[in-house]
Design a protein around this motif. Structure first.
Motif, short mmCIF file in Angstrom:
data_model
loop_
_atom_site.label_atom_id
_atom_site.label_comp_id
_atom_site.label_asym_id
_atom_site.label_seq_id
_atom_site.Cartn_x
_atom_site.Cartn_y
_atom_site.Cartn_z
N GLY A 91 -40.87 3.27 -5.43
CA GLY A 91 -41.32 4.27 -6.29
C GLY A 91 -42.62 3.87 -6.98
O GLY A 91 -42.65 2.76 -7.41
N ASN A 116 -43.51 9.05 -8.25
CA ASN A 116 -42.64 9.61 -9.18
C ASN A 116 -43.28 9.48 -10.61
O ASN A 116 -43.70 8.62 -10.77
N SER A 132 -39.54 8.96 -15.94
CA SER A 132 -38.18 8.91 -15.07
C SER A 132 -38.33 7.80 -14.09
O SER A 132 -37.27 8.04 -13.17
N ILE A 133 -39.23 6.98 -14.01
CA ILE A 133 -38.98 5.98 -12.90
C ILE A 133 -38.04 5.07 -12.90
O ILE A 133 -37.63 4.65 -11.63
N PRO A 154 -35.09 5.46 -14.50
CA PRO A 154 -33.61 6.24 -14.19
C PRO A 154 -33.38 6.62 -12.77
O PRO A 154 -32.32 6.57 -12.02
N ASN A 155 -34.47 7.00 -12.01
CA ASN A 155 -34.66 7.36 -10.58
C ASN A 155 -34.32 6.17 -9.55
O ASN A 155 -33.83 6.29 -8.60
N LEU A 156 -34.83 4.81 -10.18
CA LEU A 156 -34.22 3.84 -9.48
C LEU A 156 -33.07 3.48 -9.57
O LEU A 156 -32.00 2.99 -8.67
N GLN A 157 -32.34 3.54 -10.75
CA GLN A 157 -30.89 3.24 -11.12
C GLN A 157 -30.01 4.15 -10.20
O GLN A 157 -28.84 4.16 -10.10
N SER A 158 -30.56 5.38 -10.06
CA SER A 158 -29.68 6.47 -9.34
C SER A 158 -29.71 6.44 -7.96
O SER A 158 -29.55 7.43 -7.20
N SER A 159 -30.72 5.33 -7.41
CA SER A 159 -30.90 5.03 -5.97
C SER A 159 -31.52 6.28 -5.33
O SER A 159 -31.53 6.34 -4.08
N ASN A 160 -32.70 6.88 -6.09
CA ASN A 160 -33.32 7.78 -5.27
C ASN A 160 -34.56 6.96 -4.62
O ASN A 160 -35.24 7.32 -3.98
N TYR A 161 -34.73 5.52 -4.94
CA TYR A 161 -35.63 4.79 -4.21
C TYR A 161 -35.19 3.44 -4.52
O TYR A 161 -34.12 3.12 -5.38
#
Length: 237
Positions: free
Chosen positions: A26, A67, A71-72, A74-81
């Protein structure tokens, strides 16, 4: 027998290809020269070139995804990347949330920019990008912090009179000064350098990136990239 061995080999190759995992990185795409969108509409910049080389050395199949900054993590923590390369400084606060690779830049100066050299920096309104170490510094300085989602918006706030000054990484500030906007005050050293953001559980991926970064430091290729993107005045290893 030869046909059987060939079939077995092809099956193994097929399974290996199917098991190969693409590492998604990301980035913000809005923080020149670290990462930005070029005239062709593609992600470009120091971190895109560096990340591509690190993945090659680490034997990883990597792609970059854009991204928004706010939200960069949170999106790592959510495994979006799987990783972040977005000019993100290593700080104690972020280390509570995620892990970092070895740094690939030295701690670099942050700087203020304003429309007048006499602008007060510890009072009045100072803009910064939300969630950055510069925003935290401004908030603690005595000035009124005005946060924006993107660095360009924080600069525009000074040009349109919403803020008296803006604070950001000096490398970014240098890319936007002009037309009355100038660097003011002294440089401020913040953070522990910039690294790749990773989930705390991804220790194997961290080890691969650490090794590749160490190799590039040792063979001088990281310094070559720093010079290419930040000039001779860039802080080298």
């Amino acid at each position: 027998m030869k046909k059987l061995l060939l079939a077995t080999a092809l099956t193994a190759l097929s399974l290996g290809a199917a098991a190969a995992e693409t590492i998604r990185i990301g980035t913000e795409g809005a923080y020149e020269p670290f990462n930005f969108i070029n005239d062709a509409g593609e992600l470009a910049g120091f971190e895109i070139i560096l990340g591509t080389e690190l993945c090659k050395r680490a034997g990883l199949d990597c792609v970059f995804v854009k991204n928004d900054w706010d939200s960069i993590i949170p999106n790592l923590q959510s495994s979006n990347y799987d990783a972040i390369m977005a000019g993100m400084s290593i700080t104690p606060e972020r280390l509570e949330l995620i892990n970092f690779s070895e740094n690939y830049t030295q701690p670099t100066p942050s700087a203020y920019a304003a429309m007048s050299p006499d602008t007060p920096l510890t009072e009045g309104v100072v803009s910064a990008q939300v969630g950055t170490i510069q925003a935290a510094y401004v908030a603690a300085s005595g000035a009124q912090l005005l946060e924006f989602a993107t660095p360009d918006e924080s600069v525009a706030a000074v040009r349109n009179g919403q803020a008296q000054a803006v604070m950001a990484d000096k490398d970014y500030v240098l890319s936007v000064v002009g037309d009355g906007l100038e660097i003011v005050g002294e440089d401020v050293l913040l953070g522990g350098g910039i690294g790749i953001g990773l989930r705390k559980s991804d220790t194997e991926l961290k080890a691969k990136f650490d090794k590749a970064i160490q190799e590039m430091k040792a063979d001088g290729s990281l310094n070559t990239l720093i010079t290419e993107w930040f000039g001779e005045e860039g802080i080298h290893f």
